[in-house]
Design a protein around this motif. Structure first.
Motif, PDB file in Angstrom:
ATOM      1  N   ARG A 151       0.818  -1.212   0.000  1.00 20.06           N
ATOM      2  CA  ARG A 151       0.000   0.000   0.000  1.00 20.06           C
ATOM      3  C   ARG A 151       0.852   1.262   0.000  1.00 20.06           C
ATOM      4  O   ARG A 151       0.452   2.297  -0.544  1.00 20.06           O
ATOM      5  CB  ARG A 151      -0.946  -0.009   1.207  1.00 20.06           C
ATOM      6  CG  ARG A 151      -2.003  -1.114   1.172  1.00 20.06           C
ATOM      7  CD  ARG A 151      -2.721  -1.217   2.498  1.00 20.06           C
ATOM      8  NE  ARG A 151      -3.741  -2.259   2.536  1.00 20.06           N
ATOM      9  CZ  ARG A 151      -3.510  -3.541   2.759  1.00 20.06           C
ATOM     10  NH1 ARG A 151      -2.259  -3.967   2.966  1.00 20.06           N
ATOM     11  NH2 ARG A 151      -4.497  -4.421   2.784  1.00 20.06           N
ATOM     12  N   HIS A 152       2.036   1.190   0.615  1.00 18.58           N
ATOM     13  CA  HIS A 152       2.913   2.363   0.625  1.00 18.58           C
ATOM     14  C   HIS A 152       3.368   2.721  -0.784  1.00 18.58           C
ATOM     15  O   HIS A 152       3.529   3.904  -1.105  1.00 18.58           O
ATOM     16  CB  HIS A 152       4.129   2.098   1.516  1.00 18.58           C
ATOM     17  CG  HIS A 152       3.800   1.830   2.954  1.00 18.58           C
ATOM     18  ND1 HIS A 152       3.055   2.690   3.711  1.00 18.58           N
ATOM     19  CD2 HIS A 152       4.111   0.780   3.760  1.00 18.58           C
ATOM     20  CE1 HIS A 152       2.918   2.200   4.933  1.00 18.58           C
ATOM     21  NE2 HIS A 152       3.542   1.039   4.987  1.00 18.58           N
ATOM     22  N   VAL A 153       3.582   1.717  -1.616  1.00 18.24           N
ATOM     23  CA  VAL A 153       3.987   1.969  -2.999  1.00 18.24           C
ATOM     24  C   VAL A 153       2.929   2.810  -3.700  1.00 18.24           C
ATOM     25  O   VAL A 153       3.235   3.773  -4.420  1.00 18.24           O
ATOM     26  CB  VAL A 153       4.200   0.639  -3.750  1.00 18.24           C
ATOM     27  CG1 VAL A 153       4.567   0.884  -5.207  1.00 18.24           C
ATOM     28  CG2 VAL A 153       5.258  -0.211  -3.049  1.00 18.24           C
ATOM     29  N   GLU A 154       1.665   2.455  -3.473  1.00 20.94           N
ATOM     30  CA  GLU A 154       0.579   3.085  -4.210  1.00 20.94           C
ATOM     31  C   GLU A 154       0.243   4.473  -3.684  1.00 20.94           C
ATOM     32  O   GLU A 154      -0.437   5.250  -4.360  1.00 20.94           O
ATOM     33  CB  GLU A 154      -0.643   2.177  -4.163  1.00 20.94           C
ATOM     34  CG  GLU A 154      -0.370   0.741  -4.604  1.00 20.94           C
ATOM     35  CD  GLU A 154       0.469   0.643  -5.870  1.00 20.94           C
ATOM     36  OE1 GLU A 154       0.213   1.410  -6.820  1.00 20.94           O
ATOM     37  OE2 GLU A 154       1.393  -0.205  -5.901  1.00 20.94           O
ATOM     38  N   MET A 155       0.713   4.809  -2.486  1.00 19.00           N
ATOM     39  CA  MET A 155       0.467   6.148  -1.947  1.00 19.00           C
ATOM     40  C   MET A 155       1.150   7.232  -2.773  1.00 19.00           C
ATOM     41  O   MET A 155       0.676   8.378  -2.827  1.00 19.00           O
ATOM     42  CB  MET A 155       0.950   6.221  -0.498  1.00 19.00           C
ATOM     43  CG  MET A 155       0.143   5.399   0.489  1.00 19.00           C
ATOM     44  SD  MET A 155       0.829   5.533   2.153  1.00 19.00           S
ATOM     45  CE  MET A 155      -0.249   4.425   3.067  1.00 19.00           C
ATOM     46  N   ALA A 156       2.276   6.892  -3.420  1.00 20.14           N
ATOM     47  CA  ALA A 156       3.056   7.910  -4.117  1.00 20.14           C
ATOM     48  C   ALA A 156       2.272   8.561  -5.244  1.00 20.14           C
ATOM     49  O   ALA A 156       2.349   9.776  -5.452  1.00 20.14           O
ATOM     50  CB  ALA A 156       4.349   7.302  -4.648  1.00 20.14           C
ATOM     51  N   ALA A 157       1.527   7.774  -6.022  1.00 22.49           N
ATOM     52  CA  ALA A 157       0.741   8.341  -7.118  1.00 22.49           C
ATOM     53  C   ALA A 157      -0.346   9.266  -6.586  1.00 22.49           C
ATOM     54  O   ALA A 157      -0.659  10.295  -7.207  1.00 22.49           O
ATOM     55  CB  ALA A 157       0.126   7.229  -7.958  1.00 22.49           C
ATOM     56  N   ILE A 158      -0.922   8.915  -5.430  1.00 21.56           N
ATOM     57  CA  ILE A 158      -1.921   9.788  -4.819  1.00 21.56           C
ATOM     58  C   ILE A 158      -1.264  11.079  -4.360  1.00 21.56           C
ATOM     59  O   ILE A 158      -1.811  12.178  -4.535  1.00 21.56           O
ATOM     60  CB  ILE A 158      -2.623   9.064  -3.661  1.00 21.56           C
ATOM     61  CG1 ILE A 158      -3.364   7.831  -4.192  1.00 21.56           C
ATOM     62  CG2 ILE A 158      -3.574   9.997  -2.920  1.00 21.56           C
ATOM     63  CD1 ILE A 158      -3.908   6.922  -3.107  1.00 21.56           C
ATOM     64  N   GLY A 159      -0.057  10.964  -3.782  1.00 23.16           N
ATOM     65  CA  GLY A 159       0.682  12.164  -3.397  1.00 23.16           C
ATOM     66  C   GLY A 159       0.951  13.074  -4.582  1.00 23.16           C
ATOM     67  O   GLY A 159       0.835  14.303  -4.477  1.00 23.16           O
ATOM     68  N   LEU A 160       1.316  12.480  -5.724  1.00 20.93           N
ATOM     69  CA  LEU A 160       1.530  13.283  -6.923  1.00 20.93           C
ATOM     70  C   LEU A 160       0.244  13.999  -7.320  1.00 20.93           C
ATOM     71  O   LEU A 160       0.259  15.169  -7.715  1.00 20.93           O
ATOM     72  CB  LEU A 160       2.024  12.397  -8.061  1.00 20.93           C
ATOM     73  CG  LEU A 160       2.323  13.115  -9.381  1.00 20.93           C
ATOM     74  CD1 LEU A 160       3.541  14.022  -9.243  1.00 20.93           C
ATOM     75  CD2 LEU A 160       2.544  12.111 -10.510  1.00 20.93           C
ATOM     76  N   ILE A 218       2.447   5.991   6.244  1.00 24.40           N
ATOM     77  CA  ILE A 218       3.776   5.759   5.686  1.00 24.40           C
ATOM     78  C   ILE A 218       4.864   6.360   6.562  1.00 24.40           C
ATOM     79  O   ILE A 218       6.032   5.961   6.490  1.00 24.40           O
ATOM     80  CB  ILE A 218       3.858   6.324   4.246  1.00 24.40           C
ATOM     81  CG1 ILE A 218       4.985   5.631   3.467  1.00 24.40           C
ATOM     82  CG2 ILE A 218       4.041   7.844   4.237  1.00 24.40           C
ATOM     83  CD1 ILE A 218       4.933   5.879   1.972  1.00 24.40           C
ATOM     84  N   ASN A 219       4.489   7.290   7.437  1.00 29.38           N
ATOM     85  CA  ASN A 219       5.468   7.902   8.331  1.00 29.38           C
ATOM     86  C   ASN A 219       5.640   7.130   9.636  1.00 29.38           C
ATOM     87  O   ASN A 219       6.542   7.433  10.419  1.00 29.38           O
ATOM     88  CB  ASN A 219       5.057   9.344   8.629  1.00 29.38           C
ATOM     89  CG  ASN A 219       5.134  10.214   7.390  1.00 29.38           C
ATOM     90  OD1 ASN A 219       6.119  10.162   6.657  1.00 29.38           O
ATOM     91  ND2 ASN A 219       4.091  11.012   7.153  1.00 29.38           N
ATOM     92  N   ASP A 220       4.817   6.123   9.857  1.00 35.83           N
ATOM     93  CA  ASP A 220       4.921   5.286  11.055  1.00 35.83           C
ATOM     94  C   ASP A 220       5.431   3.881  10.743  1.00 35.83           C
ATOM     95  O   ASP A 220       5.581   3.063  11.656  1.00 35.83           O
ATOM     96  CB  ASP A 220       3.558   5.170  11.746  1.00 35.83           C
ATOM     97  CG  ASP A 220       3.034   6.521  12.218  1.00 35.83           C
ATOM     98  OD1 ASP A 220       3.858   7.332  12.681  1.00 35.83           O
ATOM     99  OD2 ASP A 220       1.818   6.761  12.093  1.00 35.83           O
ATOM    100  N   ALA A 221       5.685   3.609   9.468  1.00 39.27           N
ATOM    101  CA  ALA A 221       6.043   2.250   9.048  1.00 39.27           C
ATOM    102  C   ALA A 221       7.508   2.164   8.664  1.00 39.27           C
ATOM    103  O   ALA A 221       8.138   3.156   8.275  1.00 39.27           O
ATOM    104  CB  ALA A 221       5.180   1.834   7.856  1.00 39.27           C
ATOM    105  N   ASP A 222       8.038   0.969   8.779  1.00 42.29           N
ATOM    106  CA  ASP A 222       9.368   0.683   8.233  1.00 42.29           C
ATOM    107  C   ASP A 222       9.222   0.355   6.750  1.00 42.29           C
ATOM    108  O   ASP A 222       8.343  -0.419   6.352  1.00 42.29           O
ATOM    109  CB  ASP A 222       9.998  -0.503   8.953  1.00 42.29           C
ATOM    110  CG  ASP A 222      10.432  -0.159  10.370  1.00 42.29           C
ATOM    111  OD1 ASP A 222      10.714   1.035  10.627  1.00 42.29           O
ATOM    112  OD2 ASP A 222      10.472  -1.062  11.220  1.00 42.29           O
ATOM    113  N   LEU A 223      10.094   0.932   5.934  1.00 41.24           N
ATOM    114  CA  LEU A 223      10.123   0.673   4.506  1.00 41.24           C
ATOM    115  C   LEU A 223      11.440   0.015   4.134  1.00 41.24           C
ATOM    116  O   LEU A 223      12.460   0.227   4.807  1.00 41.24           O
ATOM    117  CB  LEU A 223       9.967   1.975   3.711  1.00 41.24           C
ATOM    118  CG  LEU A 223       8.713   2.818   3.972  1.00 41.24           C
ATOM    119  CD1 LEU A 223       8.733   4.063   3.080  1.00 41.24           C
ATOM    120  CD2 LEU A 223       7.452   2.015   3.740  1.00 41.24           C
ATOM    121  N   PRO A 224      11.462  -0.775   3.067  1.00 36.73           N
ATOM    122  CA  PRO A 224      12.735  -1.340   2.621  1.00 36.73           C
ATOM    123  C   PRO A 224      13.726  -0.231   2.271  1.00 36.73           C
ATOM    124  O   PRO A 224      13.341   0.841   1.779  1.00 36.73           O
ATOM    125  CB  PRO A 224      12.343  -2.137   1.373  1.00 36.73           C
ATOM    126  CG  PRO A 224      10.880  -2.382   1.501  1.00 36.73           C
ATOM    127  CD  PRO A 224      10.327  -1.205   2.248  1.00 36.73           C
TER     128      PRO A 224
END
Length: 603
Positions: free
Chosen positions: A103-112, A140-146
């Motif tokens: 889900r974090h991956v897909e947030m970026a397009a919404i941010g754009l 996304i600011n509370d999660a660990d990302l690769p």
């Protein structure tokens, strides 16, 4: 079914139409609440909600730039999807985004979308709806990302939130950017993760790290001008290297993972335009961008319903990764970022220009490649990288813009492990291994070297070098076990009918078809020549392929193997053109071509 009214767009208006027509077949696959898209029943490793979120978000990579200056009449659907997908009480809620969550991956397009078209995706929402959307994105600011390009998803999500005055996390954004910049390894190259951990160098450099960095350079330039300048300058340097991956017709080298994203290959060139980086003359940048998009649009990449399929040049799941959902290919729409530019931008005013004359060989030590140009055939020789999502995608000896490569089969037996452009070893003659999990690699003076240890008591040192129109491979196999060995040339389409021809001699094998010619020769004449028919749908370019192959059985000892390979899209090309030769002495092995030394290896 190709849903496009034209596969040869040239004007800005025609590219706008392409985006609308690529989106149109998805409309009937939206859920009742418009938060999810499910075009077919196949799945990926992530939860269904996340995979169906991909179908909602990924078209935005093209629709958002289109909406900046062009017309799009379906924004109400996306507003409804945003509202329902981020409402915890709605049946179509996208769900919580945990650590390392798709889900974090897909947030970026919404941010754009929030950053570029807030009047469509933010301003019409109620206060409650805005709060739900902001809360969901802030996960996304509370999660660990690769530790890889994923960190940019946090950056872009926070940029979108900041642009509409919503809560965001500037500290985590800055920390992510610092980590991402630590991946820069010089001359415009990045690794997709910490360099010291052997992170890969592949298309995630241009279509992810550079792409997002250039977005950041535009959206955050006023607040972070120094970092924005660094992103622009690295992209400027990288452009001179990356253009070597494209041929005159727009085809790019298929190499590495995630190739189902297809014309995302053009995304870097579009991002240069968006950020105003004239790394090459604008005509060249537009030509590289447009030719790649046009080439893809003219290929059989659609399902019967007109949806982009999983695959590369045609639909096939066999070449995909476990994270490819039916919606994953819509990352291809990242190519259309230039539509966010006004019509009078130099990118749009420039006439498409061809590639300039480029060197016959270009060494690129960062990915461990030597890119070769042989009379229109662009291919890359490879030292090999750590096997990320499949050895075949990183560790073969050669990758071709005209012939692609093949992945391993689930079946067993000689030739069924995707043996094109690689050396395949077996202990039992049934289960084969190809180069991977490399002990070491090097790219020095245009020669590529690798060492791998497939089993205890077996070590293989390989050297690969261009000898155009051929390339040569030299292997030193030290084995304490009996080995079965297959070594293939380029895979070539195996069509039905009499136009398919094969030839084997004491020195090698040739396959000819309407797709061209592929040949391998054994300068030492120490192996049997044959033609292997690969399992269907394992090649990126064609459902049925054949591979000219050299085969031997090696007893415990030290063995030297030498191979000359070439391929060309012309079926009439001379497969007996002057070939490299090999000389053995007590001290060294020397490979020569046209009177010049290509390789010298101490014994």
């Amino acid at each position: 079914m190709n849903p496009l009214s034209t596969t040869a767009p040239r004007t800005r208006a025609e590219f706008e139409t392409v985006v609308r027509e690529l989106y149109e077949p998805l409309r009937s696959h939206f859920s009742p609440g418009n938060a999810r898209v499910r075009p077919v029943a196949t799945g990926s490793h992530c939860a269904s909600a996340a995979a169906e979120l991909e179908g909602f978000s990924r078209p935005l990579w093209g629709l958002v730039p289109l909406g900046v200056h062009g017309d799009f009449d379906d924004w109400a659907r996306f507003r409804e999807g945003l509202v329902n997908g981020t409402d915890p009480d709605h049946d179509e809620y996208w769900g919580p985004a945990d650590d390392h969550d798709q889900r974090h991956v897909e947030m970026a397009a919404i941010g754009l979308g929030l950053a570029l078209v807030p009047e469509e995706l933010w301003e019409p929402l109620s206060e409650t709806e805005r709060a739900n959307l902001a809360d969901w994105l802030n996960q996304i600011n509370d999660a660990d990302l690769p530790d890889c390009n994923w960190l940019f998803f946090r950056v872009l999500t926070n940029l979108g939130l900041r642009s509409v005055g919503a809560e965001h996390d500037p500290d985590r954004t800055a920390a992510s950017l610092d980590e991402l910049e630590s991946y820069a390894v010089g001359d415009g190259w990045y690794t997709d993760g910490p360099p010291e951990e052997g992170a890969p160098v592949d298309y995630y450099v241009p279509w992810a790290i550079h792409y997002y960095g250039l977005l950041y350079a535009v959206l955050a330039e006023d607040d972070d001008p120094e970092r924005a300048a660094r992103f622009r300058e690295r992209a400027r340097s990288f452009a001179t290297h990356h253009r070597a991956w494209f041929d005159a017709d727009g085809r790019a080298l298929p190499y590495g993972r995630s190739l189902t994203y297809r014309f995302a290959q053009a995304g870097f060139w579009g991002a240069l335009a968006f950020a105003g980086v004239e790394a090459l003359p604008w005509g060249q940048i537009r030509g590289l961008w447009a030719r790649n998009v046009r080439w893809w649009l003219d290929q059989p990449i659609f399902t019967d319903g007109g949806v982009l399929s999983v695959g590369y040049r045609y639909p096939t799941l066999k070449t995909s990764e476990e994270y490819n959902s039916p919606n994953s290919p819509y990352w291809a729409l990242k190519a259309f970022l230039p539509l966010a530019l006004p019509a009078d931008h130099p990118f749009w005013r420039a006439d498409e220009a061809p590639l300039p004359d480029l060197p016959e060989t270009t060494a690129q030590p960062e990915p461990g490649l030597v890119v070769c140009r042989d009379d229109g055939h662009v291919f890359a020789l490879s030292a090999g990288q750590r096997s990320v999502h499949g050895r075949a995608k990183y560790a073969k000896f050669a990758y071709s813009s005209a012939f692609g490569f093949s992945v391993g089969s689930r079946r067993h037996g000689p030739g069924l492990a995707g043996h094109d452009s690689t050396l395949a070893l077996s202990l039992d003659g049934e289960s084969y291994r190809i180069r991977g999990d490399l002990d070491e690699t090097a790219c020095e003076d245009g020669v590529l070297r690798s060492r791998w240890t497939p089993w205890d008591g077996v070590r293989v040192d390989s050297w690969v070098a261009p000898a155009l129109p051929w390339h040569v491979r030299l292997h030193r196999v030290r084995t304490e076990r009996r080995l079965h060995v297959d070594e293939g040339g380029f895979a070539i389409a195996r069509p039905d009918g009499p136009r398919h021809g094969t030839e084997t001699t004491d020195s090698g094998a040739v396959v000819r078809s309407d797709a061209g010619t592929s040949a391998v020769r054994d300068p030492l004449e120490a192996r049997e020549a044959c033609v292997v028919h690969e399992e269907p749908n394992t090649n990126l370019y064609h459902p049925r392929t054949s591979v000219p192959t050299l085969r031997a059985t090696l007893d415990p000892d030290t063995h030297w193997l030498a191979t000359a390979a070439r391929a060309h899209p012309d079926r009439a090309v001379d497969a007996d053109a002057p070939r490299p030769t090999v000389r053995h002495t007590a001290e060294r092995v020397v490979v020569e071509h046209d009177g010049e030394r290509v390789l010298r290896v101490e014994r």
